[in-house]
Every structure is written in C-alpha cells, then in structure tokens.
Design a protein around this motif. Sequence first.
Motif, PDB file in Angstrom:
ATOM      1  N   VAL A  47      -8.086   4.414  -4.400  1.00 54.81           N
ATOM      2  CA  VAL A  47      -7.354   4.871  -3.208  1.00 54.81           C
ATOM      3  C   VAL A  47      -7.788   6.291  -2.855  1.00 54.81           C
ATOM      4  N   SER A 100       0.826  -1.216   0.000  1.00 58.70           N
ATOM      5  CA  SER A 100       0.000   0.000   0.000  1.00 58.70           C
ATOM      6  C   SER A 100       0.861   1.267   0.000  1.00 58.70           C
ATOM      7  N   LYS A 154       2.084   1.938  -3.508  1.00 59.65           N
ATOM      8  CA  LYS A 154       1.020   2.489  -4.345  1.00 59.65           C
ATOM      9  C   LYS A 154       0.806   3.977  -4.061  1.00 59.65           C
TER      10      LYS A 154
END
Length: 566
Positions: free
Chosen positions: A322, A285, A288
Amino acid sequence: MIKGAFIFCFTWAIQIATFAQEASLVAAPALQDTIQAGFIHPSLSYRIQYLASRDSTDIAFNKYDIEYEIEEKTTNGYYRYVSPKVADWPSAMKYLDNAQAKGIQDAWVVYYWQEERISFKALDEIYQSLLAAKDTLTEASLSNIDANNEMGTTSISSSDQKTSPFEVEEYIEEPDSEGFLTKIFLQTIGGNYSWFYESGKENFLKKLIIRIMIITFVILVIVLFSITLFVRYQNKARKMTIKRFKKRVYGPLTELLFDDDISLEDCRNKDKLIGIIGENNLNKSLFKQVLLDELVTLSQNMKGTVKDKIKAIYQTLGLDEVSRKKIKSFRWSNIADGLDELLKLDIPDHLKEIKKLKNSKNYVVRSLAQQYIIKMDENKSLDFLLNMSYPLSEWQQVNLYRIFKSFKKEDVPIFTPLLHANQESVRIFGLKMIRYFNKLIAVEKILEEMDNYSDAMKREMLKTFLRLNVADGLRPIEKWIHVEDVTLKIAVIQYLGKLGDEHSFEILAREIERETDHMVLFELAKAMRQINQTEADLALANLALHSLKINSIYQHLKDPHLEETA
C-alpha cells in the motif's frame, strides 16, 4: 476541486456583470447624442432664437427674410424672435442653418418641454429621470426624415418605431415578459440596461448572450452547490467509518502486540493474523489504511520485540505494498504519506525507487526521500548529496542530523565527501557534521582547501576548529583578519583569542589601533586579554587615553560585575 469550481463560477459572474455593464454604457448615450441621432418625444420641441429686442416690431429684422414668430414679452422686458416650433432636431437644424446662411450668426437652439421653455440642463435632468423610471422614447432614423420638406417635421411609420430610453409609455415593451430572473439579474449588476428591451437583430443577440450566460451561471451554481453537499456528506461518512474501524483495530492490535502468548513468528503467520483481525475487515481498503496508520503511530513509541511485531504485521498483511503504491502516485501528498510510512517503520526494501525522488520539485517529498536514503542505505553513502538540484535547508539539515545521531558510532560517516558537493549549503552541512561528531580525521582535508572556501564556509570552519581545538591553521587564519565581512572578521578574532599565540597578539594589537567598529573593537580587546591579560591591559590602558570607545570597552572588561557579559 471545489475551490477551483468556486473560482470558475465567481469569474463567470464577473464576466457577465462586466458584459452587461459595458453593454448598458454603450446603449445609454448622452442626451445631446440622443437628440442629434433623431430621437423625438411628444413633450419635446425646439425653436431657433434669432434675437431678443425691446421692440415687438423690429423693422431691422425684416431684412433677413426669415420666417419667425415673436414670443410674449418676458419679465425683463424683451421680446424673443424665434422660429416656428418643430418636434425633431433635423428640422431645427434646417432653421438654424438658414439663419446663419442669411447672416444671423448668433442664433441658437432653445428647448421646450410640454410647451414650457427650459434650459438644456433642466432637459437633461428630465431625460435622466425618464431613464431611471424605465420610461421610453421613440427613435426615428435620420433616413426617415422628409428631406424634401424644407420646414418639415419628422415622419415615422409605426413599423419604423424602435423602443429606446426616451419613449412614451404607450411604446413600452413590457419588461416582465423578459422573465423575472433576467430582471433581477440586470437590476443586480446596475447601470442602464434599457437596451435589453430594444428590438432589432443586434439587441436580440445581446439578449440571447445574456440569457445563455445567466442559464450557464445558474447551472454552475446548482452543480457547485450539489458537489459541495455531496463532498461534505462523503467526508462526514468517511470520518464516521474511520472512527468505527479504529474501534475494530484496537482490540486485535492489543492482543497481537502485548499478549505474551503471541510470538513474533505468529505475527508472521498470515492465516493467524487474518483469523484475529477478520478477513472481512482486511478486504476493505479503508480499514487497511486505518490499520496501517495505527501501526505507524505505535511504531514511533515502541522498541524491541513490539517494534519487530509491528513490522512483521505490516509486511505480512501486505501493507508495505500500500505504501509502495503511494510513492508511485502523481500526487505529492500521497508520495509523502508513503515515504513517511516506510521511513517510520524502517522498511529498507524500496531504496532504489526512493533514490529517484531525492531531487523532487516538492520540498516535503525531497526531504523525506533524503532521510529515507540515509537511514536505509547499508553503505551509509552520502554520494546522493553531492549533486543536489536544490539547496539543503536548515530544517532538512536538522532532520538528517537526527538520523545520523541514531547511528552507532562506527556507522557515522566521515562527511569529508560533502565538502565537494555542488551546493554550498551541503558543504556547510558537512562542516557542521564534522564538528558535531568530532571527526578530527577530516581536519587535514579542510586545512588543504580552506583558502578556497567562501566567507560562509570559513565562518563554519572556524566554529568547527574552535570546537575541536584545532590550532594547526593559525598562521593562514591570521591573514583573514582584514576581511570586509564583519561576521567573518569577528569569527577570526574569537578563534585567535582562544587558540592564538604571541604572534596572534601582535596582529590583534595592530588591528585595534585602526579599527572603528565598536563590536569589532570589543572582540579585539577581549581576544587580546584572553591571550595575554597583562600585556593587553597595558596596551588598552594606553589606547584608552586617546579613544573614548576603547576606554569604555576597557572599563567594561575590567569590571568584575560585568565579567560574565564579556
């Protein structure tokens, strides 16, 4: 969280210190109170002095039938007639009461320390020094005084003895037994804390409370310190990881965005993107988020195909999800980050959700939501601005203007709906946009409603009319010259000077005769010369004969070297 813990810990420290200080003040009574409460000390004794006489055998004194002793002759030649020496206050009071009952009203208590007569002030100094040295006294309860002994002394059993600030050394309860940390703490907070070493249920509870507070405080400090170290370690580790991930991002992004062999369609192929960037990387995460941040940064400086590739990568890898999760967060900073990402990458898919944020309590969130709605709404509707819960700040207006500026000419709205918004700041913003984008079509609507405008809106309207050279409202505007608001009055004069006619000249000429404000006089003279310089010079020259102000203004306007400042 750390800041809150610090505040909590500091508050606890203050509360502990306050509690102990108050307790010490309660437990350290004045000397007189201590004596009267029945305290004794082996070195302390009392007498009652009845009188002083130069005769060691004063026959007249014998009439009182009082037990007395005579002290040796003093340096000033007097003998003191005093009561027998007693070791406690109640006994001394019996002698005093007896003397006053028999007519010796001037009798008083005298003090002795180690058999030497001293003043009360000197005794108080000894008392304070004993407190400072943590010396102690024996406290005798009044209930233990032998009331049946007419001249008796205080009787105290060892079981009734209590440690107090006035006790001899042999009664000291060793402070070190209370613990090193407790001693240090009590010394740190200051004040008299001898009560801490007293026995009894009340002082036991005090000591218990203090110990609990100290233990709690120490635990809080240790926990806080541990949390601080842990957070610092985590932040440092996070920064190092971000730095490492950035190095991994630069290569793949350079290849995807600037390699001619990779087309826009390739950037929409998820498998190809995973192959270039790395599946292991995309499963993290934090990686990203680093990739998302870099795409947002690049998008601000790129156009054309590269910008399209950035959007394709962003959407294909699900990074827009996101950002969408961020705008649903409870933390305003996360919401603002998500809005900023969607806004800079021109992602219009979340308009419905973001419209709910237009009246957010948070200024940053509200500002970004307003920008997003204007930029992403295909209809370019301004309806959401009509019922705002908060005023539109100057900075928000600048950001909205920047977005309107990026529109094609045909996509720029008319702005007239904003003139009926519930917030005056929005209505003023509408007038500004009409002026900046030369929306002459809105002038007719403004002329119909201008008499109902506030002074602030009238000033903005006059600026707009000057910019657009609108003289249609000349006659109604001439009537505004008598307003009390000086800034509005000057705006009216400037408007008449640029777009006025002979009728306007006459109004200005009448107004200059009764005006007293220097700035307004200057603008009136300047406006008159703009309409008709010849007639204005004649009028001003005549007025200058009777007014020093107008004379100085007239000379200023005529001076060619000062022409630019006029």
